[in-house]
Design a protein around this motif. Structure first.
Motif, mmCIF file in Angstrom:
data_model
loop_
_atom_site.group_PDB
_atom_site.id
_atom_site.type_symbol
_atom_site.label_atom_id
_atom_site.label_comp_id
_atom_site.label_asym_id
_atom_site.label_seq_id
_atom_site.Cartn_x
_atom_site.Cartn_y
_atom_site.Cartn_z
ATOM 1 N N THR A 93 0.806 -1.219 0.000
ATOM 2 C CA THR A 93 0.000 0.000 0.000
ATOM 3 C C THR A 93 0.842 1.273 0.000
ATOM 4 N N PRO A 94 1.883 1.384 0.820
ATOM 5 C CA PRO A 94 2.686 2.607 0.782
ATOM 6 C C PRO A 94 3.227 2.928 -0.605
ATOM 7 N N GLY A 114 0.170 -2.537 4.637
ATOM 8 C CA GLY A 114 -0.944 -2.752 3.724
ATOM 9 C C GLY A 114 -2.288 -2.551 4.390
ATOM 10 N N ILE A 115 -3.259 -2.112 3.610
ATOM 11 C CA ILE A 115 -4.624 -1.926 4.113
ATOM 12 C C ILE A 115 -5.321 -3.280 4.124
ATOM 13 N N PHE A 121 -10.658 2.644 5.638
ATOM 14 C CA PHE A 121 -10.025 3.847 5.120
ATOM 15 C C PHE A 121 -9.346 3.520 3.803
ATOM 16 N N GLY A 122 -8.771 4.534 3.171
ATOM 17 C CA GLY A 122 -8.057 4.336 1.917
ATOM 18 C C GLY A 122 -7.138 5.514 1.658
ATOM 19 N N LEU A 123 -6.602 5.571 0.444
ATOM 20 C CA LEU A 123 -5.802 6.723 0.044
ATOM 21 C C LEU A 123 -6.626 7.975 0.298
ATOM 22 N N GLY A 150 -7.645 0.854 -0.540
ATOM 23 C CA GLY A 150 -8.900 1.037 0.170
ATOM 24 C C GLY A 150 -10.109 0.825 -0.709
ATOM 25 N N PHE A 151 -11.184 0.260 -0.085
ATOM 26 C CA PHE A 151 -12.401 0.030 -0.863
ATOM 27 C C PHE A 151 -13.651 0.056 0.011
#
Length: 509
Positions: A93-94, A114-115, A121-123, A150-151
């Motif tokens: 994720t980063p 990682g999410i 949450f998300g970007l 994120g979704f």
């Protein structure tokens, strides 16, 4: 009823499903041979193919000396510019956040990892993604493969973040054939829940069970290329599931590596070669569509290879999810006729955040954002000049007031409180990788990467003046630290696929 743009494209597409046999045709192809480039100043627009490979180690590709067969990638790297100091965050994720935003993960709250599919949450939605910026410049934008930004609600998903189309999955990993994600968490009372995670735009894809994901993604890329108007600039973000676990590959690739006795290394090699062939098929499609001479390819791993699942970063130290060079120094190259100089190895320092301003500038988009961490490195790469980048932050992470992080300045690297797990050197020539043990380490380490690129000699006790200078730089970086979003968003059972028709789906935050 209101439809978003991606949904409309799905409803009116003549190819709403992927045929697995499409990706099986052709060989390694796409050599990039022949033709003269239009150049960045020509009337024909520059198309951008950004290939992001998941969990590819430094020593998992042929051009770095691996025993793994990557003929397509080797030739593309050889014909283009091989990047020896291309730095990436050390986990999924980063890196994706850095690509989309041009900002370090610790500046946007994505520095912890990682999410998970249970994190709401998300970007951050105040981020204008590179795809959104390219849309304003007239680009057709497509995301294929892994999202992992994120979704929990639709606003976080690709069709709302600048992509005209999306074909792939929202989470961090899944089975390469069933496209289902299993996840174990205490919020599910210890149970392991499972759900389908595959979309065309917003709509679930339910008819490709049994199709290997690499083949599905290649087929989608080839379809989009073949249907594209070459006079319209295209940005394709090909974020592959390969070569992330689970370790799975078609039998014909597995059979190529019977001599590799380590089971994980055997399967990782098969996955890498399957990915290599698929990329060859995609580059062949670009040639057939008469887009090859005007396409810039950026190829990079998202992080170092995980040594516990068959990857190797040899001779670099460490693994994915560590602060060592093996976690952050990525296998990468660029290829395109618009490069002024080609066929050489570039040793200048660049970072993932640099692609944002670099690619936007190439696309003719004015980039004057004062909060970007990225730098335009096109002139340096294209002309083999000194890099404008002389420093970067590996990562900064506060846990219970304890800082773990690293910073680079010229040849110097400072680490504070690095994790000690998977901190060794893992040579795939061994019959099996060394035991992944936790070894006591100093809490402050200083390395001269010019003299010691494999991080064997801690100079913190002898280079006290350099240590003081690096600590000052680290403290200065901490002044702009943004609290991480994982800590602020505890897991919730609301995402359970059972609530959404057996699928991981938005709508729970």
């Amino acid at each position: 009823m209101m439809f978003d743009h991606c949904t409309l494209l799905f409803l009116f597409s003549s190819a709403a499903t992927v045929q697995a046999e499409q990706s099986a045709s052709g060989g390694s192809g796409g050599s990039g041979l022949g033709g003269s480039g239009s150049g960045s100043g020509a009337e024909t627009p520059i198309h951008i193919l950004f290939i992001l490979v998941d969990d590819l180690g430094w020593f998992d590709v042929g051009w770095n000396g691996a025993e793994i067969k990557t003929p397509v990638l080797d030739q593309l790297a050889r014909e283009g510019v091989t990047l020896t100091q291309s730095y990436v965050p050390s986990v999924c994720t980063p890196t994706r956040g850095a690509i989309m935003s041009g900002r370090y993960p610790y500046h946007i709250g994505l520095q912890r990892g990682g999410i998970r599919p249970t994190r709401p949450f998300g970007l951050p939605l105040n981020i204008t993604t590179i795809a959104q910026r390219l849309q304003t410049a007239g680009y057709s934008t497509h995301a294929i493969g892994k999202w992992h930004l994120g979704f929990c609600k639709w606003d976080y998903t690709p069709c709302e973040r600048g992509f005209d189309t999306f074909f792939g999955f929202y989470g961090g990993g899944q089975d390469h054939y069933t496209h289902r994600k299993k996840y174990h968490s205490k919020v599910f009372h210890g149970a392991r829940v499972s759900g389908l995670d595959f979309r065309r735009n917003r709509r679930l894809v339910t008819n490709i069970n049994g199709t290997y994901s690499m083949e599905a993604f290649a087929a989608e890329a080839i379809r989009l290329i073949s249907e594209h108007d070459k006079h319209t600039p295209m940005y394709m973000y090909l974020s592959l599931q390969a070569v992330h676990g689970p370790l799975q590959a078609p039998k014909r690739f597995v059979d190529m590596y019977k001599e590799i006795k380590n089971k994980n290394r055997h399967m990782k090699a098969a996955m890498v070669t399957a990915m290599d062939e698929a990329i060859g098929n995609i580059t062949a499609a670009l040639e057939k569509a008469e887009m090859w001479n005007d396409t810039l390819i950026v190829f990079t791993t998202d992080n170092g290879g995980p040594v516990n699942s068959g990857s190797s970063n040899w001779p670099l130290r460490g693994s994915k999810a560590t602060l060592w060079e093996g976690g952050h120094r990525g296998a990468a190259f660029v290829h395109g006729k618009m490069l002024n100089k080609t066929g050489y190895v570039y040793n200048g320092m660049i970072h993932t955040v640099d692609w944002y301003p670099t690619l936007l500038s190439l696309a003719g988009v004015n980039v004057d954002d004062t909060d970007l961490d990225g730098m335009n490195v096109w002139d340096a790469i294209s002309n083999n000049k000194s890099s404008p980048r002389q420093s970067f932050v590996y990562n900064l992470l506060l846990t219970d007031e304890t800082l773990s992080g690293g910073i680079r300045f010229n040849n110097w690297k400072l680490l504070v409180n690095p994790r000690s797990r998977r901190s060794e050197w893992y040579n795939p020539a061994n019959a099996s990788f060394p035991e992944l043990f936790r070894k006591p380490l100093s809490d402050t380490l200083l390395f001269d990467l010019d003299a010691d690129p494999t991080e064997h000699h801690n100079l913190a006790s002898t280079k006290t003046d350099v240590l003081a200078m690096m600590m000052s730089r680290l403290n200065e970086a901490m002044e702009s630290y943004v609290p991480d979003l994982i800590k602020q968003n505890p897991e919730t059972a609301k995402s359970n696929p059972a609530n959404f028709g057996d699928a991981w789906s938005p709508g729970w935050c």
